[in-house]
Design a protein around this motif. Structure first.
Motif, PDB file in Angstrom:
ATOM      1  N   SER A  86      36.163  43.815  12.298  1.00  0.00           N
ATOM      2  CA  SER A  86      37.459  43.897  12.393  1.00  0.00           C
ATOM      3  C   SER A  86      38.061  42.807  13.499  1.00  0.00           C
ATOM      4  O   SER A  86      39.191  42.717  13.407  1.00  0.00           O
ATOM      5  CB  SER A  86      37.955  45.306  13.059  1.00  0.00           C
ATOM      6  OG  SER A  86      37.101  45.569  14.178  1.00  0.00           O
ATOM      7  N   SER A  87      37.054  42.311  14.085  1.00  0.00           N
ATOM      8  CA  SER A  87      37.539  41.408  15.185  1.00  0.00           C
ATOM      9  C   SER A  87      37.646  39.840  14.470  1.00  0.00           C
ATOM     10  O   SER A  87      37.034  39.480  13.787  1.00  0.00           O
ATOM     11  CB  SER A  87      36.683  41.397  16.115  1.00  0.00           C
ATOM     12  OG  SER A  87      36.709  40.125  17.133  1.00  0.00           O
ATOM     13  N   SER A  88      38.559  39.165  15.077  1.00  0.00           N
ATOM     14  CA  SER A  88      38.486  37.701  14.585  1.00  0.00           C
ATOM     15  C   SER A  88      37.340  37.074  14.696  1.00  0.00           C
ATOM     16  O   SER A  88      37.010  35.994  14.129  1.00  0.00           O
ATOM     17  CB  SER A  88      39.891  36.802  15.094  1.00  0.00           C
ATOM     18  OG  SER A  88      39.834  37.236  16.488  1.00  0.00           O
ATOM     19  N   SER A  89      36.615  37.281  15.823  1.00  0.00           N
ATOM     20  CA  SER A  89      35.435  36.557  16.151  1.00  0.00           C
ATOM     21  C   SER A  89      34.197  36.847  15.085  1.00  0.00           C
ATOM     22  O   SER A  89      33.218  36.350  15.119  1.00  0.00           O
ATOM     23  CB  SER A  89      34.818  37.382  17.614  1.00  0.00           C
ATOM     24  OG  SER A  89      34.260  38.731  17.082  1.00  0.00           O
ATOM     25  N   ASP A  90      34.693  37.931  14.002  1.00  0.00           N
ATOM     26  CA  ASP A  90      33.496  38.016  12.985  1.00  0.00           C
ATOM     27  C   ASP A  90      33.790  37.110  11.819  1.00  0.00           C
ATOM     28  O   ASP A  90      32.978  37.240  11.022  1.00  0.00           O
ATOM     29  CB  ASP A  90      33.708  39.504  12.592  1.00  0.00           C
ATOM     30  CG  ASP A  90      33.496  40.684  13.429  1.00  0.00           C
ATOM     31  OD1 ASP A  90      32.671  40.189  14.588  1.00  0.00           O
ATOM     32  OD2 ASP A  90      33.965  41.765  13.332  1.00  0.00           O
ATOM     33  N   GLY A  95      44.816  41.814  17.257  1.00  0.00           N
ATOM     34  CA  GLY A  95      44.656  41.961  18.573  1.00  0.00           C
ATOM     35  C   GLY A  95      44.280  43.440  18.610  1.00  0.00           C
ATOM     36  O   GLY A  95      44.446  44.233  18.001  1.00  0.00           O
ATOM     37  N   ALA A  96      43.640  43.705  19.873  1.00  0.00           N
ATOM     38  CA  ALA A  96      43.121  45.124  20.106  1.00  0.00           C
ATOM     39  C   ALA A  96      44.257  46.209  20.314  1.00  0.00           C
ATOM     40  O   ALA A  96      45.305  45.615  20.885  1.00  0.00           O
ATOM     41  CB  ALA A  96      42.331  45.050  21.608  1.00  0.00           C
ATOM     42  N   LYS A 134      37.508  47.122  24.699  1.00  0.00           N
ATOM     43  CA  LYS A 134      38.613  47.345  24.045  1.00  0.00           C
ATOM     44  C   LYS A 134      38.455  48.319  22.882  1.00  0.00           C
ATOM     45  O   LYS A 134      37.340  48.753  22.695  1.00  0.00           O
ATOM     46  CB  LYS A 134      38.827  45.848  23.238  1.00  0.00           C
ATOM     47  CG  LYS A 134      37.812  45.400  22.198  1.00  0.00           C
ATOM     48  CD  LYS A 134      38.112  44.166  21.515  1.00  0.00           C
ATOM     49  CE  LYS A 134      37.101  43.603  20.652  1.00  0.00           C
ATOM     50  NZ  LYS A 134      37.416  42.275  19.983  1.00  0.00           N
ATOM     51  N   ILE A 135      39.640  48.678  22.491  1.00  0.00           N
ATOM     52  CA  ILE A 135      39.556  49.571  21.101  1.00  0.00           C
ATOM     53  C   ILE A 135      39.859  48.891  20.108  1.00  0.00           C
ATOM     54  O   ILE A 135      40.876  48.120  20.077  1.00  0.00           O
ATOM     55  CB  ILE A 135      40.762  50.637  21.636  1.00  0.00           C
ATOM     56  CG1 ILE A 135      40.373  51.491  22.770  1.00  0.00           C
ATOM     57  CG2 ILE A 135      40.949  51.510  20.338  1.00  0.00           C
ATOM     58  CD1 ILE A 135      41.641  52.310  23.432  1.00  0.00           C
ATOM     59  N   ASP A 136      39.075  49.042  18.918  1.00  0.00           N
ATOM     60  CA  ASP A 136      39.114  48.470  17.693  1.00  0.00           C
ATOM     61  C   ASP A 136      38.599  49.276  16.742  1.00  0.00           C
ATOM     62  O   ASP A 136      37.386  49.139  16.229  1.00  0.00           O
ATOM     63  CB  ASP A 136      38.364  46.990  17.909  1.00  0.00           C
ATOM     64  CG  ASP A 136      39.110  45.857  16.804  1.00  0.00           C
ATOM     65  OD1 ASP A 136      39.894  46.347  15.908  1.00  0.00           O
ATOM     66  OD2 ASP A 136      38.491  44.871  16.851  1.00  0.00           O
ATOM     67  N   ALA A 137      39.453  50.255  16.212  1.00  0.00           N
ATOM     68  CA  ALA A 137      39.010  51.304  15.272  1.00  0.00           C
ATOM     69  C   ALA A 137      38.578  50.941  14.027  1.00  0.00           C
ATOM     70  O   ALA A 137      37.628  51.595  13.249  1.00  0.00           O
ATOM     71  CB  ALA A 137      39.766  52.470  15.351  1.00  0.00           C
TER      72      ALA A 137
END
Length: 362
Positions: free
Chosen positions: A27-31, A174-175, A184-187
């Motif tokens: 879910s993160s852009s870093s992925d 964004g979180a 951070k919260i990233d569900a």
């Protein structure tokens, strides 16, 4: 540092599924950096399997054991967070939260730092993303990444304004918020399956059916007892109830526990709220989300005999009034820090676990 795990694909009775995995959470852009590793999900092929939750007991006393290296600000049975100084503002509440201690958890072995402050009209956080509580083992078979420091620098408004609209956050958007410890919260995840269910990937969001990190048993995202795991850049992050942190805050069924701030500036509480939202003398109860499993299953959905209802985000629908909270897992009411009332969010044991959207202006 990225660590990878490569496991060859397995054969199912009806299909062969190759699952591409970076972190167990996409879910993160870093992925989306293009470096992919392979892992095999734990696939359940039993007909009519009922989705189970991976959340912990409702009783906060059954939470993860707190790290003994906890700072004074967190090592209290009922934290003094202050109260709002003026109406329509969060100023005066946790404006001087500071934590800087070494975390001796085996998979951390680093100093956790989080510094919240209020200046002018902004609440700011500077942190390194290292959790302040015990964690599970990372890397692990479902999550091949190592916890490491990440630079966190955000600013939220002290005068949040609720709107009639909602803004979906998470991943590249964004979180949705940060827990007080700077994690951070990233569900959501970026895992998905195509309509056949034969092709599933834990990164990229290429399929029509979005895989949930919690509440299902078909895919292993490597989450620990804090409902958290690690992204490829080392970011430890929460998908659900941060049990270890709640324990450090002295969370229990006798008090509301403020655990963080959402991106729109409104506060986030864990599990318990007043049974009468506008009466601080009413009994506390476990807050329930207002999402229910869909009754009519789409013909294009992968078979429920392979992937039980609850496996995908699309298996859930918001049903107003079926729980205590709105579509963003929030409601308006009084809290210990805001006796005049404020809109606020909850981490819940029921779906969506942490809010996926915010109702305030961004």
């Amino acid at each position: 540092m990225k660590q990878s795990l490569s496991i060859p694909p397995i054969s199912m009775i009806t299909a062969s599924i190759t699952l591409m995995m970076l972190s167990g959470c996409g879910s993160s852009s870093s992925d989306g950096d293009g470096t992919q590793t392979q892992a095999i999900a734990q696939t359940q092929n039993t007909a009519s399997t009922t989705a189970t939750t991976s959340t912990s007991n409702n009783n906060a006393s059954n939470t993860t054991t707190a790290d003994s290296n906890s700072s004074t600000v967190q090592n209290t049975t009922e934290a003094d967070n202050g109260t709002a100084l003026v109406a329509n503002s969060t100023d005066g509440v946790l404006c001087d939260y500071f934590y800087n201690e070494f975390n001796d958890s085996a998979s951390v072995q680093a100093t956790s730092n989080a510094d919240w402050s209020c200046t002018g009209t902004a609440r700011t956080l500077t942190a390194n993303g290292i959790p302040d509580h015990q964690t599970g083992t990372f890397p692990n078979p479902g999550n091949p990444n190592t916890i490491s420091e990440t630079s966190v620098s955000i600013s939220y408004t002290l005068t949040p304004t609720k709107t009639d609209n909602s803004s979906t956050l998470g991943g590249p958007r964004g979180a949705t918020g940060y827990v007080l410890n700077g994690v951070k919260i990233d569900a959501n995840t970026a895992g998905s399956c195509d309509d056949s269910g034969d092709n599933c990937s834990l990164v990229g969001n290429t399929g029509n059916w979005s895989i949930e990190a919690l509440g299902q048993t078909s895919f292993d995202f490597g989450t620990d007892d804090n409902n958290a795991h690690v992204q490829p850049d080392g970011s430890y992050h929460y998908h659900g109830m941060p049990e270890g942190f709640i324990a450090l805050r002295g969370g229990s069924d006798s008090t509301m526990t403020l655990i963080g701030w959402a991106a729109d500036g409104f506060p986030i509480y864990a599990r318990y709220g007043y049974s009468d939202a506008e009466n601080a003398q009413s009994a506390l109860k476990v807050m329930e989300g207002s999402y229910q499993l869909v009754e009519g299953v789409s013909n294009s959905r992968p078979s429920t005999s392979v992937y039980a209802l609850g496996t995908f985000a699309q298996d859930w629908e918001y049903v107003a009034g079926s729980g205590d909270l709105d579509e963003c897992n929030g409601r308006y009411g009084v809290t210990p820090e805001f006796p005049q009332g404020i809109y606020h969010y909850y981490a819940t044991d029921s779906y969506p676990y942490f809010q996926r959207c915010v109702k305030g202006e961004l």
